[in-house]
Scaffold this active site. Structure first.
Site, PDB file in Angstrom:
ATOM      1  N   ARG A 142     -13.325  11.990   4.241  1.00  0.00           N
ATOM      2  CA  ARG A 142     -12.075  12.762   4.399  1.00  0.00           C
ATOM      3  C   ARG A 142     -11.653  13.377   3.073  1.00  0.00           C
ATOM      4  O   ARG A 142     -11.114  14.481   3.032  1.00  0.00           O
ATOM      5  CB  ARG A 142     -10.962  11.845   4.938  1.00  0.00           C
ATOM      6  CG  ARG A 142     -11.161  11.476   6.399  1.00  0.00           C
ATOM      7  CD  ARG A 142     -10.224  10.342   6.826  1.00  0.00           C
ATOM      8  NE  ARG A 142      -8.843  10.644   6.594  1.00  0.00           N
ATOM      9  CZ  ARG A 142      -7.951   9.772   6.094  1.00  0.00           C
ATOM     10  NH1 ARG A 142      -8.319   8.539   5.782  1.00  0.00           N
ATOM     11  NH2 ARG A 142      -6.708  10.120   5.915  1.00  0.00           N
ATOM     12  N   HIS A 189       0.853  -1.197   0.000  1.00  0.00           N
ATOM     13  CA  HIS A 189       0.000   0.000   0.000  1.00  0.00           C
ATOM     14  C   HIS A 189       0.881   1.236   0.000  1.00  0.00           C
ATOM     15  O   HIS A 189       1.938   1.251   0.622  1.00  0.00           O
ATOM     16  CB  HIS A 189      -0.904   0.007   1.230  1.00  0.00           C
ATOM     17  CG  HIS A 189      -2.174   0.774   1.006  1.00  0.00           C
ATOM     18  ND1 HIS A 189      -3.315   0.187   0.515  1.00  0.00           N
ATOM     19  CD2 HIS A 189      -2.472   2.077   1.185  1.00  0.00           C
ATOM     20  CE1 HIS A 189      -4.269   1.104   0.415  1.00  0.00           C
ATOM     21  NE2 HIS A 189      -3.774   2.265   0.808  1.00  0.00           N
ATOM     22  N   LYS A 204      -7.361  -1.569   6.422  1.00  0.00           N
ATOM     23  CA  LYS A 204      -7.588  -2.323   5.170  1.00  0.00           C
ATOM     24  C   LYS A 204      -6.641  -3.508   5.086  1.00  0.00           C
ATOM     25  O   LYS A 204      -7.017  -4.594   4.679  1.00  0.00           O
ATOM     26  CB  LYS A 204      -7.331  -1.427   3.956  1.00  0.00           C
ATOM     27  CG  LYS A 204      -8.412  -0.413   3.699  1.00  0.00           C
ATOM     28  CD  LYS A 204      -8.216   0.232   2.340  1.00  0.00           C
ATOM     29  CE  LYS A 204      -7.209   1.352   2.346  1.00  0.00           C
ATOM     30  NZ  LYS A 204      -7.720   2.655   2.697  1.00  0.00           N
ATOM     31  N   ASP A 241     -13.678   2.264   6.952  1.00  0.00           N
ATOM     32  CA  ASP A 241     -12.688   3.062   6.213  1.00  0.00           C
ATOM     33  C   ASP A 241     -13.260   3.529   4.884  1.00  0.00           C
ATOM     34  O   ASP A 241     -12.980   4.637   4.445  1.00  0.00           O
ATOM     35  CB  ASP A 241     -11.388   2.279   5.987  1.00  0.00           C
ATOM     36  CG  ASP A 241     -10.401   3.111   5.179  1.00  0.00           C
ATOM     37  OD1 ASP A 241     -10.078   4.224   5.634  1.00  0.00           O
ATOM     38  OD2 ASP A 241     -10.016   2.708   4.070  1.00  0.00           O
ATOM     39  N   SER A 289      -6.380   4.239   8.461  1.00  0.00           N
ATOM     40  CA  SER A 289      -7.058   3.943   7.197  1.00  0.00           C
ATOM     41  C   SER A 289      -6.312   2.819   6.460  1.00  0.00           C
ATOM     42  O   SER A 289      -6.898   1.823   6.037  1.00  0.00           O
ATOM     43  CB  SER A 289      -7.098   5.224   6.349  1.00  0.00           C
ATOM     44  OG  SER A 289      -7.392   4.932   5.015  1.00  0.00           O
TER      45      SER A 289
HETATM   46  N1  URA Z   1      -4.187   5.733   1.592  1.00  0.00           N
HETATM   47  C1  URA Z   1      -5.220   5.255   2.328  1.00  0.00           C
HETATM   48  O1  URA Z   1      -5.686   4.145   2.119  1.00  0.00           O
HETATM   49  N2  URA Z   1      -5.689   6.019   3.321  1.00  0.00           N
HETATM   50  C2  URA Z   1      -5.211   7.237   3.606  1.00  0.00           C
HETATM   51  O2  URA Z   1      -5.686   7.865   4.530  1.00  0.00           O
HETATM   52  C3  URA Z   1      -4.140   7.743   2.824  1.00  0.00           C
HETATM   53  C4  URA Z   1      -3.649   6.965   1.807  1.00  0.00           C
END
Ligand code: URA
Length: 437
Positions: free
Chosen positions: A168, A82, A187, A161, A183
């Site tokens: 957000r 990620h 995930k 999320d 966040s």
């Molecule tokens: N990527 C994400 O999944 N969440 C965030 O808050 C920022 C980047």
């Protein structure tokens, strides 16, 4: 418990308990807490922050707000990756099929564009028919059959999320360390991979502008992941200029396809090889980093990685002929060069502004409901350290609405800074933070 009291306490700098965070996330996910109260809470957190304990509690509450995938039906060590978000960051499009091409099970959960940064799911939707709404069974079947699946949050994975991310995105509450850490890690924990490689961006185009903040975010995420029993490495990488040259959904897909075919920009290729090396070693596909890197390079140069990408697009409902012929991907009707207002070496590119110009063109969302235009964006012709003559093209703007071209062009020219002196190369990889397993 009531949300009003929690908002006021947070606004005054107080901490929330685990029970309060669990209650807030449960009731927001079910729709009992309205968006306007959650927006106020997010803004309060942006101003006063959260403790490490609160961040961990928020992450776990969000990770358990829906299903937690059991990937035990997939053989081998499952890896995920990620990014904290950047401009022109198409890394996952290349990295995921590349690592899968070594036989490593890549079980990845991705997001949409956020603020001025793009998202993997939006980019992949440039392929007509492509879907990231996979059921857990489809997700597992694809990883077992072709070693790769990329899911969105539709399969009831971390639904808290999903809601918060969209909120957000449009309330100016993205760039806060605890919110980003929770966040991302919620995930990652919900999607069940054993090993996680995080690409933590730092610089003007990142949410963490300063290296010290990026380091703190990386440490926080590595520590949350380690506590949850995952093998986590964070690579802190440069975002003081866009990655590669293309910024904008379909434009980035085209650049990713070039890279998957062994061409493509050097910085993108290098980042993919560094992250891929960690993923391959963690998954046991190579005994050491040198062997992993060699295997990955061979896969890019031989077309093996591209052929896995093609299979992956097809397996998730996309049209693979758009991968063979990228000119079939969405293409904006207007293309205009931006002439350089000055001569000299490019000393700086205001990277967040490049992302914002892409939003202006329609490449991102203004409200939760707004559609995005996959065809628009910017292709840079000059990056940091390059020399430009006055009037030479700095970039090409791709637009669907010609009336936006003058503003986009003016802002793009103003996003470049020049120096009479040659510039030093900036290191792409800044630091590595590991769970030490
Ligand atoms: N990527 C994400 O999944 N969440 C965030 O808050 C920022 C980047």
């Amino acid at each position: 418990m009531n949300m009003y009291d929690l908002i006021v306490r947070k606004k005054r700098g107080g901490a929330l308990t685990k029970e309060e965070i669990d209650w807030m996330i449960r009731n927001y996910t079910s729709g009992k807490i309205p968006d306007y109260q959650m927006s106020a809470m997010m803004m309060a957190i942006c101003f006063v922050g959260m403790t490490d304990e609160e961040t961990k509690d928020l992450t776990l509450a969000m990770a358990h707000s829906g299903d937690v995938l059991d990937l035990s039906a997939i053989h081998g060590i499952k890896v995920d990756k990620h990014s904290t978000g950047g401009v022109g960051d198409k890394t996952s499009l290349v990295l995921a099929p590349l690592v899968a091409s070594l036989g490593v099970p890549v079980a990845k959960m991705s997001g949409r564009g956020l603020g001025h940064t793009g998202g993997t799911i939006d980019k992949l939707e440039s392929f007509s028919g492509f879907s990231t709404s996979l059921s857990p069974e489809e997700f597992i079947r694809n990883v077992n059959q072709i070693h790769i699946a990329i899911a969105g949050q539709t399969a009831n994975l971390a639904p808290a999320d999903k809601k918060l991310y969209a909120l957000r995105d449009v309330t100016g509450t993205v760039d806060q360390m605890s919110l980003i850490a929770s966040s991302i890690m919620s995930k990652k924990l919900a999607s069940g991979a054993d090993a996680i490689v995080l690409d933590v961006k730092t610089g003007d185009g990142a949410f963490m502008k300063e290296l010290s903040d990026a380091r703190a975010l990386a440490r926080e995420m590595v520590s949350i992941g380690t506590l949850a029993g995952k093998d986590v490495t964070a690579v802190i990488s440069d975002m003081d200029q866009p990655l590669g040259y293309a910024v904008g959904n379909a434009l980035e897909v085209k650049e990713a396809i070039d890279t998957l075919k062994g061409q493509g920009p050097a910085d993108l290729r290098e980042l993919v090889l560094v992250l891929g090396t960690y993923m391959a070693v963690k998954a046991g596909a190579a005994a050491d980093p040198e062997t992993a890197r060699k295997l990955l390079e061979e896969s890019l140069d031989s077309g093996k990685a591209f052929s896995v990408f093609r299979q992956f697009i097809q397996a998730q409902g996309g049209n693979p002929s758009q991968a063979d012929q990228p000119e079939l991907l969405p293409l904006a009707p207007y293309q205009e060069e931006v002439p350089s207002p000055a001569g000299g070496y490019i000393s700086d590119i205001h990277t967040e502004e490049i992302g914002r110009i892409c939003l202006l063109l329609g490449g991102g969302r203004r409200t939760k409901e707004s559609p995005i235009d996959l065809s628009v964006g910017i292709v840079l012709k000059k990056k940091k350290g390059d020399k430009a003559a006055p009037g030479e093209a700095l970039a090409v703007i791709h637009a669907s609405d010609a009336s936006l071209l003058p503003e986009a062009s003016r802002r793009l020219a103003a996003a470049y800074e020049f120096s009479p002196d040659p510039q030093q190369d900036i290191p792409l990889i800044k630091e590595i933070i590991d769970s030490g397993r």
